[in-house]
Design a protein around this motif. Structure first.
Motif, PDB file in Angstrom:
ATOM      1  N   ALA A 150       5.087   6.601  -0.178  1.00 40.19           N
ATOM      2  CA  ALA A 150       5.296   5.746   1.010  1.00 40.19           C
ATOM      3  C   ALA A 150       4.091   5.465   2.038  1.00 40.19           C
ATOM      4  N   ALA A 151       3.853   6.689   1.602  1.00 40.05           N
ATOM      5  CA  ALA A 151       2.909   7.201   3.507  1.00 40.05           C
ATOM      6  C   ALA A 151       1.384   6.772   2.746  1.00 40.05           C
ATOM      7  N   ARG A 152       0.886   7.012   1.671  1.00 40.06           N
ATOM      8  CA  ARG A 152       0.245   7.106   0.441  1.00 40.06           C
ATOM      9  C   ARG A 152      -0.113   5.288   0.601  1.00 40.06           C
ATOM     10  N   ALA A 153       0.842   4.765   0.173  1.00 39.44           N
ATOM     11  CA  ALA A 153       0.972   3.482   0.242  1.00 39.44           C
ATOM     12  C   ALA A 153       0.191   2.397   1.626  1.00 39.44           C
ATOM     13  N   ARG A 154       0.838   3.192   2.491  1.00 40.70           N
ATOM     14  CA  ARG A 154       0.377   2.834   3.953  1.00 40.70           C
ATOM     15  C   ARG A 154      -0.984   2.979   4.226  1.00 40.70           C
ATOM     16  N   ILE A 155      -2.018   4.077   3.830  1.00 41.31           N
ATOM     17  CA  ILE A 155      -2.397   4.459   4.042  1.00 41.31           C
ATOM     18  C   ILE A 155      -3.642   3.721   3.314  1.00 41.31           C
ATOM     19  N   ASP A 156      -3.390   3.184   1.807  1.00 40.95           N
ATOM     20  CA  ASP A 156      -3.957   2.193   0.901  1.00 40.95           C
ATOM     21  C   ASP A 156      -4.411   0.785   1.597  1.00 40.95           C
ATOM     22  N   ALA A 157      -3.417   0.310   1.917  1.00 39.42           N
ATOM     23  CA  ALA A 157      -2.855  -0.821   2.472  1.00 39.42           C
ATOM     24  C   ALA A 157      -4.037  -0.823   4.312  1.00 39.42           C
ATOM     25  N   LEU A 158      -4.148   0.206   4.967  1.00 41.88           N
ATOM     26  CA  LEU A 158      -4.979   0.059   5.559  1.00 41.88           C
ATOM     27  C   LEU A 158      -6.255  -0.333   5.451  1.00 41.88           C
ATOM     28  N   LEU A 159      -7.090   1.025   4.134  1.00 45.67           N
ATOM     29  CA  LEU A 159      -8.098   1.132   4.280  1.00 45.67           C
ATOM     30  C   LEU A 159      -8.662  -0.077   3.689  1.00 45.67           C
ATOM     31  N   ASP A 160      -7.408  -0.834   2.654  1.00 43.01           N
ATOM     32  CA  ASP A 160      -8.610  -2.276   2.154  1.00 43.01           C
ATOM     33  C   ASP A 160      -8.131  -3.018   3.274  1.00 43.01           C
ATOM     34  N   ARG A 161      -7.467  -3.567   4.805  1.00 47.19           N
ATOM     35  CA  ARG A 161      -7.915  -4.218   5.856  1.00 47.19           C
ATOM     36  C   ARG A 161      -8.959  -3.533   6.259  1.00 47.19           C
ATOM     37  N   LEU A 162      -9.752  -2.605   6.247  1.00 40.22           N
ATOM     38  CA  LEU A 162     -10.724  -2.179   6.851  1.00 40.22           C
ATOM     39  C   LEU A 162     -11.705  -2.983   6.590  1.00 40.22           C
ATOM     40  N   PRO A 163     -12.795  -3.631   7.473  1.00 43.31           N
ATOM     41  CA  PRO A 163     -13.655  -3.807   6.971  1.00 43.31           C
ATOM     42  C   PRO A 163     -14.899  -3.700   6.115  1.00 43.31           C
TER      43      PRO A 163
END
Length: 81
Positions: A48-61
């Motif tokens: 779950a933490a990896r998924a959240r980090i991946d989602a945050l990375l995808d949102r980065l400009p």
């Protein structure tokens, strides 16, 4: 008669030891089960933490992602400007 008494004593000690080992084995099985549940829970939390980090990375400009990768778009040495 002494040898029969010795044999009886040995068998009784073996039975006591057997019961002790059975109790120990039961306790160890319970510990294994608890640790398995804990491991599975930790794996789930990690996923779950990896998924959240991946989602945050995808949102980065893109510029921020480039900076994280070490690519500075304002670095004129790379562009030759």
């Amino acid at each position: 008669m002494s040898s029969i008494n010795d044999l009886v004593d040995r068998v009784e000690r073996l039975l006591v030891r057997h019961e002790e080992l059975k109790r120990t084995n039961t306790l160890l099985e319970q510990q294994v089960q608890a640790l398995t549940l804990e491991r599975d829970s930790l794996r789930s939390r990690l996923a779950a933490a990896r998924a959240r980090i991946d989602a945050l990375l995808d949102r980065l400009p893109l510029e921020a992602a480039d900076l994280l990768d070490g690519d500075d778009p304002s670095d004129s040495r790379k562009t030759g400007a």
